[in-house]
Design an enzyme around this catalytic site. Structure first.
Site, PDB file in Angstrom:
ATOM      1  N   PRO A   1      30.498  19.679  47.481  1.00  0.00           N
ATOM      2  CA  PRO A   1      31.413  20.750  47.057  1.00  0.00           C
ATOM      3  C   PRO A   1      31.606  21.887  48.060  1.00  0.00           C
ATOM      4  O   PRO A   1      32.463  22.752  47.847  1.00  0.00           O
ATOM      5  CB  PRO A   1      30.766  21.282  45.764  1.00  0.00           C
ATOM      6  CG  PRO A   1      29.348  20.853  45.826  1.00  0.00           C
ATOM      7  CD  PRO A   1      29.292  19.615  46.638  1.00  0.00           C
TER       8      PRO A   1
ATOM      9  N   TYR B   1      40.362  24.769  55.269  1.00  0.00           N
ATOM     10  CA  TYR B   1      39.992  25.307  53.954  1.00  0.00           C
ATOM     11  C   TYR B   1      41.226  25.470  53.062  1.00  0.00           C
ATOM     12  O   TYR B   1      41.168  25.151  51.866  1.00  0.00           O
ATOM     13  CB  TYR B   1      39.255  26.640  54.107  1.00  0.00           C
ATOM     14  CG  TYR B   1      38.562  27.089  52.839  1.00  0.00           C
ATOM     15  CD1 TYR B   1      37.264  26.659  52.534  1.00  0.00           C
ATOM     16  CD2 TYR B   1      39.200  27.918  51.916  1.00  0.00           C
ATOM     17  CE1 TYR B   1      36.632  27.049  51.365  1.00  0.00           C
ATOM     18  CE2 TYR B   1      38.589  28.312  50.747  1.00  0.00           C
ATOM     19  CZ  TYR B   1      37.302  27.882  50.482  1.00  0.00           C
ATOM     20  OH  TYR B   1      36.678  28.266  49.311  1.00  0.00           O
TER      21      TYR B   1
ATOM     22  N   TYR C   1      30.061  32.502  51.143  1.00  0.00           N
ATOM     23  CA  TYR C   1      29.230  31.330  51.465  1.00  0.00           C
ATOM     24  C   TYR C   1      28.079  31.841  52.338  1.00  0.00           C
ATOM     25  O   TYR C   1      28.316  32.393  53.414  1.00  0.00           O
ATOM     26  CB  TYR C   1      30.036  30.297  52.258  1.00  0.00           C
ATOM     27  CG  TYR C   1      31.099  29.572  51.457  1.00  0.00           C
ATOM     28  CD1 TYR C   1      32.341  30.154  51.193  1.00  0.00           C
ATOM     29  CD2 TYR C   1      30.869  28.273  50.971  1.00  0.00           C
ATOM     30  CE1 TYR C   1      33.317  29.476  50.471  1.00  0.00           C
ATOM     31  CE2 TYR C   1      31.848  27.593  50.249  1.00  0.00           C
ATOM     32  CZ  TYR C   1      33.068  28.203  50.000  1.00  0.00           C
ATOM     33  OH  TYR C   1      34.039  27.524  49.282  1.00  0.00           O
TER      34      TYR C   1
ATOM     35  N   LYS D   1      36.812  20.734  48.216  1.00  0.00           N
ATOM     36  CA  LYS D   1      37.877  19.750  48.475  1.00  0.00           C
ATOM     37  C   LYS D   1      38.031  18.662  47.409  1.00  0.00           C
ATOM     38  O   LYS D   1      39.054  17.969  47.392  1.00  0.00           O
ATOM     39  CB  LYS D   1      37.623  19.069  49.835  1.00  0.00           C
ATOM     40  CG  LYS D   1      37.875  19.984  51.016  1.00  0.00           C
ATOM     41  CD  LYS D   1      39.361  20.144  51.291  1.00  0.00           C
ATOM     42  CE  LYS D   1      39.679  21.324  52.167  1.00  0.00           C
ATOM     43  NZ  LYS D   1      40.116  22.527  51.455  1.00  0.00           N
TER      44      LYS D   1
ATOM     45  N   HIS E   1      43.502  34.165  46.687  1.00  0.00           N
ATOM     46  CA  HIS E   1      42.520  34.707  47.630  1.00  0.00           C
ATOM     47  C   HIS E   1      43.013  34.452  49.057  1.00  0.00           C
ATOM     48  O   HIS E   1      43.219  33.308  49.446  1.00  0.00           O
ATOM     49  CB  HIS E   1      41.153  34.064  47.423  1.00  0.00           C
ATOM     50  CG  HIS E   1      40.424  34.593  46.229  1.00  0.00           C
ATOM     51  ND1 HIS E   1      39.052  34.660  46.154  1.00  0.00           N
ATOM     52  CD2 HIS E   1      40.886  35.110  45.062  1.00  0.00           C
ATOM     53  CE1 HIS E   1      38.703  35.186  44.991  1.00  0.00           C
ATOM     54  NE2 HIS E   1      39.791  35.460  44.301  1.00  0.00           N
TER      55      HIS E   1
HETATM   56  P1  RFL Z   1      36.742  13.363  36.983  1.00  0.00           P
HETATM   57  O1  RFL Z   1      36.984  14.832  36.802  1.00  0.00           O
HETATM   58  O2  RFL Z   1      35.346  12.903  37.120  1.00  0.00           O
HETATM   59  O3  RFL Z   1      37.432  12.643  35.748  1.00  0.00           O
HETATM   60  C1  RFL Z   1      37.238  11.257  35.497  1.00  0.00           C
HETATM   61  C2  RFL Z   1      37.398  11.019  34.013  1.00  0.00           C
HETATM   62  O4  RFL Z   1      37.243   9.625  33.748  1.00  0.00           O
HETATM   63  C3  RFL Z   1      36.429   9.456  32.601  1.00  0.00           C
HETATM   64  N1  RFL Z   1      35.788   8.140  32.678  1.00  0.00           N
HETATM   65  C4  RFL Z   1      36.215   7.074  31.986  1.00  0.00           C
HETATM   66  N2  RFL Z   1      37.229   6.915  31.119  1.00  0.00           N
HETATM   67  C5  RFL Z   1      37.399   5.683  30.592  1.00  0.00           C
HETATM   68  N3  RFL Z   1      36.592   4.620  30.873  1.00  0.00           N
HETATM   69  C6  RFL Z   1      35.584   4.721  31.741  1.00  0.00           C
HETATM   70  N4  RFL Z   1      34.801   3.660  32.025  1.00  0.00           N
HETATM   71  C7  RFL Z   1      35.365   5.992  32.333  1.00  0.00           C
HETATM   72  N5  RFL Z   1      34.440   6.467  33.222  1.00  0.00           N
HETATM   73  C8  RFL Z   1      34.716   7.753  33.406  1.00  0.00           C
HETATM   74  C9  RFL Z   1      35.438  10.621  32.668  1.00  0.00           C
HETATM   75  O5  RFL Z   1      34.890  10.920  31.397  1.00  0.00           O
HETATM   76  C10 RFL Z   1      36.331  11.734  33.204  1.00  0.00           C
HETATM   77  O6  RFL Z   1      36.934  12.495  32.196  1.00  0.00           O
HETATM   78  O7  RFL Z   1      37.553  12.792  38.237  1.00  0.00           O
HETATM   79  P2  RFL Z   1      38.982  13.235  38.824  1.00  0.00           P
HETATM   80  O8  RFL Z   1      39.999  13.376  37.720  1.00  0.00           O
HETATM   81  O9  RFL Z   1      39.270  12.334  39.955  1.00  0.00           O
HETATM   82  O10 RFL Z   1      38.748  14.740  39.361  1.00  0.00           O
HETATM   83  C11 RFL Z   1      37.883  14.989  40.447  1.00  0.00           C
HETATM   84  C12 RFL Z   1      37.257  16.370  40.314  1.00  0.00           C
HETATM   85  O11 RFL Z   1      36.704  16.488  39.018  1.00  0.00           O
HETATM   86  C13 RFL Z   1      36.174  16.640  41.377  1.00  0.00           C
HETATM   87  O12 RFL Z   1      36.565  16.137  42.631  1.00  0.00           O
HETATM   88  C14 RFL Z   1      35.872  18.161  41.541  1.00  0.00           C
HETATM   89  O13 RFL Z   1      35.342  18.705  40.379  1.00  0.00           O
HETATM   90  C15 RFL Z   1      34.895  18.404  42.707  1.00  0.00           C
HETATM   91  N6  RFL Z   1      34.520  19.823  42.840  1.00  0.00           N
HETATM   92  C16 RFL Z   1      35.370  20.726  43.467  1.00  0.00           C
HETATM   93  N7  RFL Z   1      36.568  20.330  43.926  1.00  0.00           N
HETATM   94  C17 RFL Z   1      37.449  21.237  44.484  1.00  0.00           C
HETATM   95  O14 RFL Z   1      38.534  20.845  44.895  1.00  0.00           O
HETATM   96  N8  RFL Z   1      37.138  22.583  44.576  1.00  0.00           N
HETATM   97  C18 RFL Z   1      35.950  23.075  44.143  1.00  0.00           C
HETATM   98  O15 RFL Z   1      35.739  24.286  44.199  1.00  0.00           O
HETATM   99  C19 RFL Z   1      34.981  22.125  43.583  1.00  0.00           C
HETATM  100  N9  RFL Z   1      33.791  22.541  43.134  1.00  0.00           N
HETATM  101  C20 RFL Z   1      33.281  20.272  42.354  1.00  0.00           C
HETATM  102  C21 RFL Z   1      32.948  21.651  42.520  1.00  0.00           C
HETATM  103  C22 RFL Z   1      32.400  19.410  41.706  1.00  0.00           C
HETATM  104  C23 RFL Z   1      31.189  19.881  41.238  1.00  0.00           C
HETATM  105  N10 RFL Z   1      30.353  18.951  40.578  1.00  0.00           N
HETATM  106  C24 RFL Z   1      29.770  19.185  39.321  1.00  0.00           C
HETATM  107  C25 RFL Z   1      30.261  17.603  41.077  1.00  0.00           C
HETATM  108  C26 RFL Z   1      31.739  22.140  42.066  1.00  0.00           C
HETATM  109  C27 RFL Z   1      30.842  21.259  41.449  1.00  0.00           C
HETATM  110  C28 RFL Z   1      29.525  21.821  41.038  1.00  0.00           C
HETATM  111  C1  PHB Z   2      33.238  27.098  42.319  1.00  0.00           C
HETATM  112  O1  PHB Z   2      33.694  28.226  42.052  1.00  0.00           O
HETATM  113  O2  PHB Z   2      32.766  26.369  41.448  1.00  0.00           O
HETATM  114  C2  PHB Z   2      33.250  26.630  43.733  1.00  0.00           C
HETATM  115  C3  PHB Z   2      33.926  27.377  44.686  1.00  0.00           C
HETATM  116  C4  PHB Z   2      33.923  26.969  46.018  1.00  0.00           C
HETATM  117  C5  PHB Z   2      33.238  25.824  46.368  1.00  0.00           C
HETATM  118  C6  PHB Z   2      32.579  25.062  45.412  1.00  0.00           C
HETATM  119  C7  PHB Z   2      32.573  25.480  44.080  1.00  0.00           C
HETATM  120  O3  PHB Z   2      33.213  25.448  47.673  1.00  0.00           O
END
Ligand code: RFL
Ligand code: PHB
Length: 390
Positions: free
Chosen positions: A293, A385, A201, A297, A72
């Site tokens: 989110p 971004y 957005y 990032k 994109h």
């Molecule tokens: P994770 O993905 O939470 O993985 C951690 C893993 O550790 C396990 N765990 C354990 N394992 C062993 N012993 C324990 N005591 C443990 N406790 C936990 C868990 O089960 C899990 O599998 O962390 P990690 O790897 O650092 O990754 C981080 C990302 O997942 C997170 O920052 C992103 O998802 C945030 N996020 C977004 N980030 C972006 O860069 N771009 C996006 O568009 C974006 N959109 C989002 C998001 C996060 C969202 N939510 C649900 C918070 C959109 C949403 C809605």
């Molecule tokens: C997503 O597609 O889940 C998403 C995209 C952009 C954001 C957050 C979440 O800033």
């Protein structure tokens, strides 16, 4: 069992670290609390910076992303019925972002680890890191009722915000910085074509809304909701009506709705724990910090942490130097705080804050109008971004 780097957490941070270390001949074992199906069922991020996309390619896990992901070169911001394109490529000298789900990134990493004989222990219960400040750290855990002990040189805490790693650093050593926002995001995944080719957005009087996607036939939408809202109280029809009410009229008219295949509420929080290391334990990704989110990032910050941490481990094992390990926390935190600032700014710009005064609302409107009228302002947004350099 003995390994070089014990990795707690099999999310994107832990798996990517394990994959990169493997390619340099460094052993690791990943301990994941959940089942693999559970980890792969979580719908999370969708936008990858070029830095992360490049890391996945050089770790040998970029092929499917390059085939099925979408580059994109821009996104829209909508405000008072107007849509303004942020021309990411034009404003950053040709940079773009990759739209490819975190679920797919995680699946690609699991497949690569399996193919290369990587050890990922799932359903690992009661994982506890020990002896962090000694030269002989180890991790204990239970699997199917049997206790195990994993000896290692280092422990990487990649276990997310609710993990055990950060809690293992004595409170007296930890400094935490936190901002909890008074709202959440209600997200819906639906097998419908996205309303637009690029993300939108939306700022509106009723609150923020985001139109995102995973593919040409899979849409991801979010609306800002009350923090105490119960997802069960939102029917699909209610969700679509609320989303439409927050989009510009023409965009709302083009929205194709359908049954949701996933619906969940995520709280919004900014959080940093410093330092990111304690003795032989190093935190990476959500274990050390959380961003709301809005700026997309979270996953990208996890990737830059893994870049710095893997480089430091590689230096340790190939050059017998601890310099980069000693500098890891400081180096990673510099980039983390810039992404903290950007995510906070984008959240503040686009959401409806219940406690805001009339003055605050006029400032927010002025900020949006400045963005719509100034290329310099859009350039600052675009630079952040697409991702600041590692
Ligand atoms: P994770 O993905 O939470 O993985 C951690 C893993 O550790 C396990 N765990 C354990 N394992 C062993 N012993 C324990 N005591 C443990 N406790 C936990 C868990 O089960 C899990 O599998 O962390 P990690 O790897 O650092 O990754 C981080 C990302 O997942 C997170 O920052 C992103 O998802 C945030 N996020 C977004 N980030 C972006 O860069 N771009 C996006 O568009 C974006 N959109 C989002 C998001 C996060 C969202 N939510 C649900 C918070 C959109 C949403 C809605
Ligand atoms: C997503 O597609 O889940 C998403 C995209 C952009 C954001 C957050 C979440 O800033």
């Amino acid at each position: 069992m003995k390994t070089q780097v014990a990795i707690i957490g099999g999310g994107p941070s832990g798996l990517l670290l394990s994959q990169i270390l493997h390619l340099k001949g460094i052993q690791s074992v990943v301990l994941e609390r959940q089942s693999r199906d559970y980890v792969l069922g979580r719908i999370r991020a969708g936008v990858l910076e070029q830095g992360l996309a490049d890391m996945l390619r050089s770790a040998g896990v970029g092929d499917r992303m390059d085939q099925e992901g979408h580059l994109h070169g821009g996104f829209d911001i909508a405000h008072e019925g107007q849509r303004m394109r942020i021309d990411l490529s034009g404003l950053t000298g040709g940079k773009s972002v990759m739209v490819y789900g975190q679920t797919e990134v995680t699946l690609d990493l699991y497949n690569a680890r399996d193919e290369m004989g990587g050890i990922v222990v799932d359903n690992a219960q009661n994982v506890i890191p020990h002896n962090l400040t000694s030269g002989t750290p180890y991790v204990t855990y239970e699997k199917e009722g049997v206790s195990h002990r994993l000896e290692c040189d280092f422990i990487a805490g990649c276990d997310g915000f609710h993990g055990v790693s950060r809690q293992s650093i004595p409170e007296a050593v930890r400094q935490e910085y936190e901002k909890v926002y008074p709202f959440g995001w209600l997200g819906v995944l639906s097998e419908t074509p996205p309303v637009s080719d690029e993300l939108i957005y939306n700022h509106s009087e009723r609150g923020f809304a985001l139109c995102s996607m995973r593919s040409k036939s899979l849409s991801r939408y979010y609306v800002q909701c009350d923090i105490n809202e119960d997802v069960e109280n939102w029917s699909d029809d209610q969700f679509w009506e609320e989303l439409k009410s927050r989009l510009p009229t023409e965009t709302a008219a083009q929205l194709i709705t359908g049954p949701s295949i996933e619906k969940s509420i995520a709280p919004l929080r900014s959080f940093v724990s410093e330092p990111l290391c304690y003795g032989r334990l190093f935190l990476a990704g959500d274990a050390g910090h959380i961003v709301p989110p809005t700026g997309a990032k979270g996953l990208n910050l996890a990737a830059s942490d893994i870049h710095y941490l893997s480089t430091a481990f590689i230096q340790y094992y190939t050059e017998h130097s601890e310099t980069k390990l000693r500098e890891y926390s400081q180096t990673a935190l510099k980039r983390i705080w810039k992404a903290m600032r950007f995510s906070w700014w984008m959240t503040t710009l686009l959401h409806r804050f219940p406690e805001n005064s009339d003055f605050d609302r006029r400032i927010q409107k002025a900020e949006l109008e400045y963005l719509f009228s100034s290329e310099v302002a859009r350039k600052v947004l675009a630079e952040n971004y697409v991702g600041l350099p590692y």
